[in-house]
Design an enzyme around this catalytic site. Structure first.
Site, PDB file in Angstrom:
ATOM      1  N   GLU A   1      -5.197   0.989 -35.228  1.00 62.79           N
ATOM      2  CA  GLU A   1      -6.427   1.030 -34.431  1.00 62.79           C
ATOM      3  C   GLU A   1      -7.335  -0.176 -34.686  1.00 62.79           C
ATOM      4  OE1 GLU A   1      -8.258   4.876 -34.943  1.00 62.79           O
ATOM      5  OE2 GLU A   1      -6.621   5.922 -33.933  1.00 62.79           O
TER       6      GLU A   1
ATOM      7  N   GLU B   1      -0.617   9.082 -32.757  1.00 59.00           N
ATOM      8  CA  GLU B   1      -1.575  10.167 -32.995  1.00 59.00           C
ATOM      9  C   GLU B   1      -1.946  10.810 -31.669  1.00 59.00           C
ATOM     10  OE1 GLU B   1      -5.095   9.043 -35.104  1.00 59.00           O
ATOM     11  OE2 GLU B   1      -4.013   7.785 -36.559  1.00 59.00           O
TER      12      GLU B   1
END
Length: 481
Positions: free
Chosen positions: A282, A411
């Protein structure tokens, strides 16, 4: 009163003088000569290679001096008089040969001398130097591309908030990871485990040298997974947020990425192709969730290239290992629009990773009032429903999977909301639909489990016992295969 006091003091003085006379004179009133004395113990002091401190007791009635101490010994005192305990400190021996010294203690103005032998063990010979780069070795590495591997990986599970916890494995309220927990994950039907890791436990922060005991601990958990015949993915997770995608930080981050990934890759170099490496997590600038600037995505693309190059340079099985790179902030649109597939020395061994938490208000907004999901739900968001899921996943298929680059949805999930009537059924439906859509589009869905069993948590398993906390949710998740 005055007379009485005077008489008493006179009597005491007489006794003292009489005693003094008896100590300093013999019966013939001749002075007594006190012979000098010197005694030192122990006679032998032995230190191990790590060094340390030991006591040396000097018993003497005159002055003394200590000589003969080499530079690897420090003495708390080298000269004094009377009785004294000296602290002798040996520095660590970094040599592979033992060493010895003789401390000589000499009484002043006399011929009294005593000696103490000091020895120190040798340092252990270093292990055979691990070569930073060795020739490619495809033993245990199947001739299988990332898209084919995706089909084998099936549905995965995240060991979240454990090894990536800043401050230590249990710092984010999860217990130490056990084989029992991973056995439960396997028994539940998962075939892959993503292991987020924060690696910045440095023995040398200037050179980014990772502590050996931390490397060993991560390897232990990896083996829990591989021993269950599951796929394991290790990454460099948030890790304090040092991976900032700016021109100012670009050189620093790339140098740190290179140093860290070379160490990780070398440590795991002999593992087979059920172990995957994922370079980052991320990547974004601060808390800017908007469309990245050219600077941001250009620098982030350089991180992906550095990661791939660092691993491949180590050779061996890492030459053929499947590697996972990420789109900007793992956002599907940003990935499709700005991600550049790194150059690689082998074909079809790269994955692109994205995450999926749309719509935000339903999945992870802790202060939301949106508790339903789906096009038929009367109180759901007006976006992010079933058709949106399919269109987003189709973008990944068109831009990556159809071009030979596998896609990992590293995720996804929706938090539990206690006390909200009907929410759990919508949560189960969301997870079922997203999981099924990911599989149908050729992606690898890896459910986010942070171990939190309380309200707003994502846990499926009790981290202490391995027990399944939400059998219906698990059944829904696994029914998609």
């Amino acid at each position: 009163m005055f007379r009485t006091k005077f008489t008493t003091w006179t009597f005491l003085l007489f006794i003292v003088m009489a005693g003094f006379a008896s100590c300093s004179q013999d019966d013939n009133n001749d002075p007594v000569i006190v012979e000098p004395s010197l005694k030192v113990s122990p006679a032998l002091m032995e230190f191990d290679a790590e060094g340390g401190t030991k006591g040396m007791q000097i018993t003497s009635n005159i002055g003394w001096i200590v000589t003969g101490a080499p530079d690897w010994l420090n003495l708390s005192k080298t000269a004094s008089e009377g009785n004294m305990n000296i602290q002798v400190t040996a520095k660590p021996n970094e040599l592979t040969e033992s060493r010895a010294a003789t401390l000589t203690i000499t009484a002043n103005d006399s011929d009294l001398v005593d000696e103490v032998q000091v020895t120190q063990e040798a340092a252990e010979a270093p292990d055979e130097q691990v070569e930073a780069s060795i020739p490619p070795d495809n033993a245990g590495m199947r001739e299988i591309g990332s898209v084919q591997l995706s089909d084998e990986m099936g549905i995965g599970w995240n060991l979240g908030n454990s090894l990536e916890a800043i401050g230590g494995e249990t710092a984010w309220q999860n217990p130490v990871v056990t084989q029992k927990l991973i056995d439960s994950v396997k028994a539940a039907g998962f075939n892959a485990v993503r292991i987020p890791v924060a690696w910045s436990k440095f023995s040398d922060a200037e050179n980014f040298i990772i502590q050996e005991n931390w490397m060993n601990r991560v390897e232990e958990v990896v083996n829990y997974v591989l021993d269950n015949d599951m796929y394991a993915i290790i990454n460099i997770h948030w890790d304090g947020g040092w991976m900032q995608p700016t021109y100012e930080e670009q050189d620093y981050v790339n140098a740190r990425l290179d140093a860290m990934w070379q160490q990780i890759a070398i440590n795991f170099r002999d593992y087979g192709d059920k172990l995957l490496f994922a370079g980052t997590n991320e990547v974004m600038f601060g808390n800017d969730y908007g469309t990245p600037t050219e600077e941001y995505y250009t620098v982030q693309n350089s991180f992906n290239q550095t990661f791939v190059d660092a691993v491949r340079e180590t050779g061996g099985r890492n030459h053929y290992r499947h590697l996972v790179v990420q789109g900007f902030n793992t956002n599907i649109d940003h990935t499709v629009n700005f991600a550049v597939i790194p150059e690689d020395v082998v074909e079809n061994r790269l994955f692109m990773e994205v995450h999926y938490y749309d719509p935000y208000n339903f999945t992870i907004n802790e202060e939301t009032t949106v508790y339903q999901w789906g096009e038929d739900a009367p109180k759901s968001e007006d976006w992010g429903n079933e058709s949106y899921v399919n269109s987003q996943f189709q973008k990944m298929k068109n831009n990556f999977i159809d071009k030979g680059v596998g896609v990992i949805m590293g995720e996804y999930g929706a938090m539990k909301r206690e006390g909200v009537e009907g929410h759990e059924a919508y949560r189960e439906y969301y997870i079922e639909y997203v999981t099924q859509a990911a599989l149908e589009h050729g992606m690898v869905p890896i459910y986010w489990d942070n171990g939190d069993e309380d309200d707003l948590g994502f846990a499926i398993f009790d981290r202490e016992t391995g027990a399944v906390l939400y059998p219906d949710l698990l059944k829904t998740l696994m029914s998609t295969e």
